[in-house]
Design a protein around this motif. Structure first.
Motif, PDB file in Angstrom:
ATOM      1  N   UNK A  47      -1.572  -2.750  -6.839  1.00 21.14           N
ATOM      2  CA  UNK A  47      -1.139  -3.398  -5.591  1.00 21.14           C
ATOM      3  C   UNK A  47      -2.153  -3.137  -4.478  1.00 21.14           C
ATOM      4  N   UNK A  48      -2.542  -4.186  -3.790  1.00 22.15           N
ATOM      5  CA  UNK A  48      -3.370  -4.058  -2.593  1.00 22.15           C
ATOM      6  C   UNK A  48      -2.478  -4.493  -1.424  1.00 22.15           C
ATOM      7  N   UNK A  49      -1.698  -3.568  -0.879  1.00 20.95           N
ATOM      8  CA  UNK A  49      -0.719  -3.883   0.155  1.00 20.95           C
ATOM      9  C   UNK A  49      -1.053  -3.137   1.434  1.00 20.95           C
ATOM     10  N   UNK A  50      -0.915  -3.820   2.539  1.00 20.74           N
ATOM     11  CA  UNK A  50      -1.213  -3.241   3.844  1.00 20.74           C
ATOM     12  C   UNK A  50       0.026  -3.366   4.720  1.00 20.74           C
ATOM     13  N   UNK A  51       0.553  -2.214   5.183  1.00 24.95           N
ATOM     14  CA  UNK A  51       1.738  -2.231   6.020  1.00 24.95           C
ATOM     15  C   UNK A  51       1.381  -1.924   7.457  1.00 24.95           C
ATOM     16  N   UNK A  52       1.998  -2.666   8.372  1.00 21.81           N
ATOM     17  CA  UNK A  52       1.816  -2.461   9.801  1.00 21.81           C
ATOM     18  C   UNK A  52       3.068  -1.781  10.341  1.00 21.81           C
ATOM     19  N   UNK A  53       2.982  -0.503  10.603  1.00 27.44           N
ATOM     20  CA  UNK A  53       4.134   0.285  11.023  1.00 27.44           C
ATOM     21  C   UNK A  53       4.475   1.300   9.955  1.00 27.44           C
ATOM     22  N   UNK A  54       4.619   2.561  10.350  1.00 25.22           N
ATOM     23  CA  UNK A  54       4.809   3.619   9.354  1.00 25.22           C
ATOM     24  C   UNK A  54       6.133   3.513   8.613  1.00 25.22           C
ATOM     25  N   UNK A  55       7.114   2.783   9.192  1.00 25.39           N
ATOM     26  CA  UNK A  55       8.409   2.622   8.519  1.00 25.39           C
ATOM     27  C   UNK A  55       8.494   1.338   7.708  1.00 25.39           C
ATOM     28  N   UNK A  56       7.445   0.524   7.738  1.00 26.18           N
ATOM     29  CA  UNK A  56       7.470  -0.749   7.018  1.00 26.18           C
ATOM     30  C   UNK A  56       7.248  -0.453   5.537  1.00 26.18           C
ATOM     31  N   UNK A  57       8.313  -0.089   4.858  1.00 28.80           N
ATOM     32  CA  UNK A  57       8.196   0.564   3.539  1.00 28.80           C
ATOM     33  C   UNK A  57       8.536  -0.339   2.361  1.00 28.80           C
ATOM     34  N   UNK A  58       8.687  -1.655   2.587  1.00 32.52           N
ATOM     35  CA  UNK A  58       9.105  -2.531   1.497  1.00 32.52           C
ATOM     36  C   UNK A  58       8.150  -2.486   0.306  1.00 32.52           C
ATOM     37  N   UNK A  59       6.874  -2.246   0.565  1.00 28.73           N
ATOM     38  CA  UNK A  59       5.899  -2.223  -0.528  1.00 28.73           C
ATOM     39  C   UNK A  59       5.830  -0.909  -1.274  1.00 28.73           C
ATOM     40  N   UNK A  60       6.528   0.130  -0.786  1.00 19.45           N
ATOM     41  CA  UNK A  60       6.419   1.458  -1.406  1.00 19.45           C
ATOM     42  C   UNK A  60       6.937   1.503  -2.839  1.00 19.45           C
ATOM     43  N   UNK A  61       7.890   0.653  -3.171  1.00 20.64           N
ATOM     44  CA  UNK A  61       8.416   0.676  -4.537  1.00 20.64           C
ATOM     45  C   UNK A  61       7.350   0.272  -5.548  1.00 20.64           C
ATOM     46  N   UNK A  62       6.277  -0.393  -5.085  1.00 18.37           N
ATOM     47  CA  UNK A  62       5.205  -0.816  -5.979  1.00 18.37           C
ATOM     48  C   UNK A  62       4.027   0.159  -5.991  1.00 18.37           C
ATOM     49  N   UNK A  63       4.015   1.108  -5.068  1.00 21.30           N
ATOM     50  CA  UNK A  63       2.853   1.991  -4.942  1.00 21.30           C
ATOM     51  C   UNK A  63       3.175   3.464  -5.135  1.00 21.30           C
ATOM     52  N   UNK A  64       4.461   3.835  -5.073  1.00 21.33           N
ATOM     53  CA  UNK A  64       4.840   5.247  -5.103  1.00 21.33           C
ATOM     54  C   UNK A  64       5.836   5.525  -6.221  1.00 21.33           C
ATOM     55  N   UNK A  65       6.147   6.830  -6.368  1.00 18.01           N
ATOM     56  CA  UNK A  65       7.163   7.247  -7.329  1.00 18.01           C
ATOM     57  C   UNK A  65       8.425   7.736  -6.618  1.00 18.01           C
ATOM     58  N   UNK A  66       8.442   7.690  -5.298  1.00 22.62           N
ATOM     59  CA  UNK A  66       9.579   8.129  -4.504  1.00 22.62           C
ATOM     60  C   UNK A  66       9.380   7.768  -3.043  1.00 22.62           C
ATOM     61  N   UNK A  67      10.368   8.057  -2.219  1.00 23.10           N
ATOM     62  CA  UNK A  67      10.300   7.701  -0.803  1.00 23.10           C
ATOM     63  C   UNK A  67       9.210   8.485  -0.088  1.00 23.10           C
ATOM     64  N   UNK A  68       8.544   7.812   0.835  1.00 20.09           N
ATOM     65  CA  UNK A  68       7.671   8.528   1.767  1.00 20.09           C
ATOM     66  C   UNK A  68       8.554   9.226   2.795  1.00 20.09           C
ATOM     67  N   UNK A  69       7.993  10.171   3.530  1.00 22.45           N
ATOM     68  CA  UNK A  69       8.769  10.901   4.532  1.00 22.45           C
ATOM     69  C   UNK A  69       9.352   9.972   5.605  1.00 22.45           C
TER      70      UNK A  69
END
Length: 519
Positions: free
Chosen positions: A139-161
């Motif tokens: 995934x090449x995803x760019x989020x604007x805003x530290x809480x804009x987390x919709x793309x995290x399910x494709x890049x991480x194994x768990x929630x960011x802080x």
């Protein structure tokens, strides 16, 4: 006196099917039973006023109401209580959300052999980061805003802080409203409710012992109770309660002022509205055309736009926002937020004159997310090969078979920042907030409706009923004067009726009818 009692009725509503914000398809075109949410509210509202309706019995088999729709139902149930009318609910089985619905009624009943799974709220997401890396998808995803987390399910194994912080705040708000509602209905302290939640789930008998329900009964026993005794009640059909105007009345009162009711439901996309897997899609062309029709209609005095959307395309959202703004310049536009009006769903509301949200509406998410998925390694694993002929240094910018070069990453960031900046500007303009204040409320953070109201992101807490009342007042319509609420929705063409999905649905209905006739 006895004759008067004999005319008393109970309204029986069965909740068993999908409840939708927009149009409920005709059974001829759909084998899946669907209920229009506004129709349900209308029956509840008119039933509370009906002189013969002395009681309400809701039979819940399959509850597809969202938490926020339940809260709108609760507000109308209070009208039954205020009118001195009995309300009871029979739950076939119950989880947290079903019990939350039940706690708006005067009496709660379960079948003798049933369960009450009151266990508290939990939010669990599936993360695909490791799977995608293993599969060769980057995934090449760019989020604007530290809480804009919709793309995290494709890049991480768990929630960011930041994501965990945001979700914990939202879930905590929902849990406290669940506790407060139960405490109010069962007339106990909130601490007692928290103990009940921590001790769940329950069998029906155990729930009765704990005081969570008022009785155990089968459906026929409920009917016998309502229809027996010294003051028997007789059933009245919902259609007899509704005051929906027929063709003749509409023709006899053509000059009655109108309130246009539009529904924006599902993911926002360019083009026409349609269906996506799992839910509808709101097309910018369809929504804009409906707004334009309402704006140009002479009898329409105001517009209520019901928004139930997690967002979607930024350009499409911006086009709808512009149409809302143009319409509001000529006649009031009032937004009623449903279960969610986040990201693009919140964006479009910024052109309206007044915005309502329910306490649990998921809203805000002022930010931006952009990018693509690169499948080059996956293609190699599958022995797939690509080749291309191109003209232009960045003609392969959108190709899934390569990533972004440094210059393209910078362009991507510039575009994302521009979308984010435009979004904040729309919010500052629409909510009359200082840009710096908007920045503090943005960062892609999702708020519940109650949190948003405290921060000025919406005007007031309320649902469809409140929005329609506000539209009437903003249009200057006298309190006692009758108005007509007209649903503005996509027009079906003859071609639509004979398109493949409709033909297949009709074929299935015909086969079912033939089976019934054959026996």
């Amino acid at each position: 006196m006895a004759a008067m009692r004999a005319r008393r009725r109970y309204l029986k509503i069965t909740l068993d099917g999908e409840v939708v914000e927009g149009r409920a398809d005709s059974p001829f075109f759909s084998s899946r039973r669907r209920i229009a949410f506004r129709d349900l509210l209308e029956v509840l509202r008119e039933g509370a006023r009906h002189p013969k309706a002395a009681a309400l019995w809701m039979r819940v088999k399959n509850n597809s109401l969202s938490w926020n729709q339940i809260e709108e139902v609760h507000s109308l149930l209070e009208k039954w209580t205020d009118a001195g009318k009995q309300t009871l609910v029979w739950l076939e089985q119950a989880g947290n959300r079903d019990y939350y619905l039940a706690c708006g009624f005067g009496r709660i009943l379960l079948p003798p052999v049933s369960t009450l799974e009151l266990t508290g709220l939990r939010l669990e997401l599936l993360f695909f980061g490791e799977l995608l890396r293993w599969a060769g998808v980057q995934p090449h995803l760019l989020q604007m805003g530290k809480y804009k987390s919709a793309g995290e399910i494709f890049t991480r194994e768990g929630f960011s802080a930041p994501s965990r912080e945001n979700l914990d705040s939202i879930l905590g708000d929902f849990q406290e409203r669940l506790v407060a509602r139960i405490a109010r209905q069962r007339r106990v302290e909130p601490e007692r409710v928290r103990e009940w939640i921590d001790q769940g789930p329950y069998t029906g008998r155990r729930a009765l012992e704990k005081g969570l329900v008022d009785g155990l009964a089968y459906e026929d026993e409920v009917e016998e109770e309502l229809g027996g005794g010294d003051d028997p009640l007789r059933p009245i059909a919902p259609r007899k309660v509704s005051r929906r105007e027929g063709w003749l009345r509409r023709r006899l009162t053509p000059f009655r002022p109108q309130l246009a009711y539009l529904v924006l439901e599902g993911l926002i996309k360019p083009g026409k509205s349609g269906r996506l897997p799992g839910r509808g899609a709101a097309g910018a062309d369809t929504i804009r055309a409906a707004l334009e029709r309402a704006r140009k209609a002479k009898r329409v005095a105001a517009v209520v736009l019901r928004v139930d959307s997690p967002g979607g395309s930024a350009p499409a959202s911006d086009l709808i926002w512009r149409e809302v703004l143009l319409t509001d310049r000529e006649k009031p536009v009032i937004v009623s937020m449903g279960s969610e009006a986040a990201s693009g769903g919140y964006y479009v509301a910024m052109g309206a004159r007044y915005v309502y949200a329910m306490p649990g509406t998921l809203t805000g998410s002022i930010g931006a997310l952009t990018g693509k998925f690169e499948v080059r390694e996956l293609a190699r694993t599958l022995h797939l090969h690509t080749d291309a002929v191109e003209k232009g240094a960045h003609s392969g910018y959108g190709s899934p078979f390569r990533g972004f070069d440094d210059e393209e990453k910078e362009r991507l960031r510039e575009m994302g920042e521009q979308v984010y900046s435009d979004f904040r500007e729309r919010v500052a303009q629409g909510r009359k907030l200082d840009p710096e204040e908007v920045l503090q409320l943005a960062e892609g953070r999702v708020w519940t409706g109650s949190q948003a109201a405290r921060r000025g992101l919406v005007d007031e807490l309320g649902g469809i009923e409140e929005a329609l009342g506000r539209a009437r007042r903003e249009a200057g319509i006298a309190e006692g004067r009758k108005v007509r609420v007209v649903s503005y929705r996509e027009r079906r063409s003859l071609r639509d009726l004979f398109s493949l999905p409709f033909v297949e649905a009709a074929r299935a209905q015909l086969l079912d009818w033939l089976k019934w006739r054959i026996g």
